[in-house]
Design a protein around this motif. Structure first.
Motif, mmCIF file in Angstrom:
data_model
loop_
_atom_site.group_PDB
_atom_site.id
_atom_site.type_symbol
_atom_site.label_atom_id
_atom_site.label_comp_id
_atom_site.label_asym_id
_atom_site.label_seq_id
_atom_site.Cartn_x
_atom_site.Cartn_y
_atom_site.Cartn_z
ATOM 1 N N ILE A 102 -6.131 48.064 10.972
ATOM 2 C CA ILE A 102 -5.304 49.171 10.489
ATOM 3 C C ILE A 102 -5.561 50.435 11.307
ATOM 4 C CG2 ILE A 102 -4.924 50.712 8.514
ATOM 5 C CD1 ILE A 102 -5.588 48.245 6.730
ATOM 6 N N ALA A 103 -6.824 50.730 11.584
ATOM 7 C CA ALA A 103 -7.151 51.924 12.365
ATOM 8 C C ALA A 103 -6.581 51.835 13.773
ATOM 9 C CB ALA A 103 -8.670 52.111 12.425
ATOM 10 N N GLY A 104 -6.636 50.654 14.373
ATOM 11 C CA GLY A 104 -6.063 50.482 15.703
ATOM 12 C C GLY A 104 -4.560 50.685 15.695
ATOM 13 N N ALA A 105 -3.892 50.151 14.664
ATOM 14 C CA ALA A 105 -2.450 50.353 14.543
ATOM 15 C C ALA A 105 -2.128 51.825 14.351
ATOM 16 C CB ALA A 105 -1.907 49.518 13.387
ATOM 17 N N LEU A 112 -2.009 48.775 23.301
ATOM 18 C CA LEU A 112 -2.995 49.833 23.071
ATOM 19 C C LEU A 112 -3.561 49.754 21.661
ATOM 20 C CD1 LEU A 112 -4.431 52.477 23.854
ATOM 21 C CD2 LEU A 112 -2.387 53.705 23.078
ATOM 22 N N GLY A 113 -2.692 49.626 20.660
ATOM 23 C CA GLY A 113 -3.149 49.557 19.279
ATOM 24 C C GLY A 113 -3.985 48.323 19.001
ATOM 25 N N THR A 114 -3.604 47.200 19.609
ATOM 26 C CA THR A 114 -4.374 45.969 19.428
ATOM 27 C C THR A 114 -5.762 46.096 20.026
ATOM 28 O OG1 THR A 114 -2.325 44.670 19.504
ATOM 29 C CG2 THR A 114 -4.389 43.490 19.856
ATOM 30 N N PHE A 115 -5.813 46.623 21.245
ATOM 31 C CA PHE A 115 -7.105 46.813 21.907
ATOM 32 C C PHE A 115 -7.981 47.783 21.128
ATOM 33 C CE2 PHE A 115 -9.718 49.286 24.902
ATOM 34 C CZ PHE A 115 -10.530 48.268 25.391
ATOM 35 N N ALA A 116 -7.382 48.857 20.620
ATOM 36 C CA ALA A 116 -8.149 49.851 19.859
ATOM 37 C C ALA A 116 -8.780 49.226 18.628
ATOM 38 C CB ALA A 116 -7.242 51.020 19.464
ATOM 39 N N GLY A 117 -8.047 48.349 17.940
ATOM 40 C CA GLY A 117 -8.585 47.689 16.761
ATOM 41 C C GLY A 117 -9.808 46.845 17.081
ATOM 42 N N PHE A 118 -9.709 46.040 18.134
ATOM 43 C CA PHE A 118 -10.848 45.209 18.519
ATOM 44 C C PHE A 118 -12.021 46.060 19.010
ATOM 45 C CE2 PHE A 118 -7.629 41.806 18.789
ATOM 46 C CZ PHE A 118 -8.284 40.823 18.069
ATOM 47 N N LEU A 119 -11.717 47.142 19.710
ATOM 48 C CA LEU A 119 -12.787 48.001 20.213
ATOM 49 C C LEU A 119 -13.523 48.672 19.059
ATOM 50 C CD1 LEU A 119 -14.107 49.171 22.765
ATOM 51 C CD2 LEU A 119 -12.450 51.051 22.652
ATOM 52 N N LEU A 120 -12.790 49.169 18.077
ATOM 53 C CA LEU A 120 -13.429 49.796 16.922
ATOM 54 C C LEU A 120 -14.277 48.786 16.151
ATOM 55 C CD1 LEU A 120 -10.461 51.986 15.621
ATOM 56 C CD2 LEU A 120 -12.564 52.811 16.696
ATOM 57 N N THR A 135 2.409 43.218 10.116
ATOM 58 C CA THR A 135 2.772 44.624 9.922
ATOM 59 C C THR A 135 2.334 45.473 11.102
ATOM 60 O OG1 THR A 135 2.548 44.379 7.531
ATOM 61 C CG2 THR A 135 2.536 46.612 8.395
ATOM 62 N N ALA A 136 1.103 45.256 11.560
ATOM 63 C CA ALA A 136 0.602 46.028 12.700
ATOM 64 C C ALA A 136 1.480 45.803 13.924
ATOM 65 C CB ALA A 136 -0.842 45.643 13.000
ATOM 66 N N GLY A 137 1.871 44.557 14.156
ATOM 67 C CA GLY A 137 2.735 44.263 15.295
ATOM 68 C C GLY A 137 4.089 44.932 15.181
ATOM 69 N N ALA A 138 4.618 45.021 13.954
ATOM 70 C CA ALA A 138 5.927 45.653 13.742
ATOM 71 C C ALA A 138 5.880 47.151 14.044
ATOM 72 C CB ALA A 138 6.398 45.409 12.315
ATOM 73 N N VAL A 139 4.888 47.841 13.484
ATOM 74 C CA VAL A 139 4.846 49.299 13.663
ATOM 75 C C VAL A 139 4.475 49.669 15.102
ATOM 76 C CG1 VAL A 139 4.342 49.682 11.232
ATOM 77 C CG2 VAL A 139 2.449 49.483 12.846
ATOM 78 N N LEU A 140 3.613 48.877 15.724
ATOM 79 C CA LEU A 140 3.261 49.147 17.113
ATOM 80 C C LEU A 140 4.406 48.767 18.049
ATOM 81 C CD1 LEU A 140 -0.422 47.842 17.067
ATOM 82 C CD2 LEU A 140 0.287 50.224 17.357
ATOM 83 N N GLY A 141 5.044 47.636 17.765
ATOM 84 C CA GLY A 141 6.147 47.192 18.606
ATOM 85 C C GLY A 141 7.338 48.129 18.562
ATOM 86 N N TRP A 142 7.468 48.898 17.508
ATOM 87 C CA TRP A 142 8.557 49.878 17.409
ATOM 88 C C TRP A 142 8.581 50.810 18.625
ATOM 89 C CZ3 TRP A 142 12.899 51.066 14.894
ATOM 90 C CH2 TRP A 142 13.348 52.381 14.876
ATOM 91 N N TYR A 143 7.416 51.188 19.103
ATOM 92 C CA TYR A 143 7.324 52.095 20.247
ATOM 93 C C TYR A 143 7.153 51.359 21.571
ATOM 94 C CZ TYR A 143 7.020 56.083 17.082
ATOM 95 O OH TYR A 143 7.303 57.050 16.130
ATOM 96 N N GLY A 144 7.221 50.030 21.566
ATOM 97 C CA GLY A 144 7.201 49.284 22.818
ATOM 98 C C GLY A 144 5.927 48.484 23.029
ATOM 99 N N TRP A 145 5.978 47.642 24.039
ATOM 100 C CA TRP A 145 4.854 46.743 24.329
ATOM 101 C C TRP A 145 3.585 47.461 24.752
ATOM 102 C CZ3 TRP A 145 5.437 42.271 22.251
ATOM 103 C CH2 TRP A 145 6.707 41.704 22.137
ATOM 104 N N PRO A 146 3.656 48.534 25.556
ATOM 105 C CA PRO A 146 2.404 49.243 25.875
ATOM 106 C C PRO A 146 1.696 49.775 24.629
ATOM 107 C CG PRO A 146 4.129 49.887 27.404
ATOM 108 C CD PRO A 146 4.793 49.078 26.333
ATOM 109 N N THR A 147 2.462 50.276 23.667
ATOM 110 C CA THR A 147 1.866 50.753 22.421
ATOM 111 C C THR A 147 1.249 49.604 21.647
ATOM 112 O OG1 THR A 147 3.455 52.567 22.286
ATOM 113 C CG2 THR A 147 2.322 51.959 20.254
#
Length: 272
Positions: free
Chosen positions: A258-261, A223-231, A208-220
């Motif tokens: 979820i927060a990263g996404a 970013l969302g994946t990195f944010a999740g691991f960082l948090l 699900t996270a990959g779907a919603v983030l991928g909607w806006y492109g690979w940079p998003t």
């Protein structure tokens, strides 16, 4: 800035409606959060702490039978130990409706502020309450229930597919699909390398996270994946500093995924 014929700021109106939606749906989550909050391998709860039947999945986590009768001393002491003295007094056996309503309202309002009137906002508002529910359950028992994670991934892709047919959308369904597969595969690799550090529920949620983030492109997506691991790293580090966990202590990663996404979608929506 868009305005209606009455001179009302349309963007502000959308944010307010989204916040009301979040508050209304969040208030319905406590009972589901209680019923799903059981250790892995156990059946979903169907009774309150005093063994009265719990019917349905939506609504407050409060037992009318407990509220109508005086509990025994032993039952009251057990409730206080698990849920606190106020819960024992008010027959509340799970999350407060107000707390989940507030969190969901804030999440939905932020998504509306970032997305505006674009059609994908409807998708974000439908998915957000389920994300809050998953985070609440995972924080409680370190479990991401299959009845929530798997249908959520399918629903996200299906709804985004429909959104891609509407005018003025700002994303791409193809990258949403590829993002779901890519992030799911990445989490699967992490799970296979270290099953003790990554649950299989996280792998399913990553779709699900990959779907919603991928909607806006690979940079998003990145970013969302990195944010999740960082948090997650910040949270684990804080527990270590506070001496509430050791280096090998497992933490629930779902809320940070979820927060990263969520942060990634906000950034992608603002940039779109």
């Amino acid at each position: 800035m868009l305005r209606t014929d009455l001179g009302v700021d349309l963007d502000l109106l959308v944010v307010l409606v989204a916040a009301l939606w979040g508050a209304a749906t969040g208030a319905l989550l406590p009972r589901a959060a209680y019923r799903f909050s059981v250790p892995s391998g156990e059946a979903w709860r169907d009774r309150c702490p005093r063994e009265h039947p719990v019917r349905g999945w939506l609504g407050r986590a409060r037992c009318g039978q407990c509220a109508g009768g005086e509990p025994s001393f032993a039952s009251r002491a057990a409730d206080e130990a698990v849920y606190g003295p106020r819960a024992a007094d008010e027959a509340v056996y799970g999350h407060r409706a107000a707390s989940l309503a507030l969190v969901t309202a804030l999440v939905c309002a932020a998504l509306a502020a970032a997305t505006g009137t674009r059609p994908e906002l409807a998708v974000w508002l439908l998915l957000a309450p389920v994300g809050v529910l998953l985070a609440a359950v995972d924080l409680k028992v370190r479990r991401l229930p299959d009845p929530l994670t798997l249908p959520l991934a399918g629903a996200a892709l299906a709804l985004l597919g429909l959104t891609a047919l509407l005018p003025e959308h700002a994303g791409e369904w193809t990258t949403a699909l590829l993002g779901a597969l890519a992030l799911g595969a990445g989490y699967l690799v992490l799970f296979l390398i270290n099953p003790a550090g990554m649950g299989f529920g996280d792998v399913k949620l990553a779709l699900t996270a990959g779907a919603v983030l991928g909607w806006y492109g690979w940079p998003t997506l990145m970013l969302g994946t990195f944010a999740g691991f960082l948090l997650g790293a910040f949270y684990g580090g804080a527990l270590l500093v506070a001496r509430r966990a050791g280096r090998k202590t497992a933490i629930p990663f779902g809320p940070f995924l979820i927060a990263g996404a969520f942060l990634g979608v906000l950034a992608g929506a603002y940039a779109a």
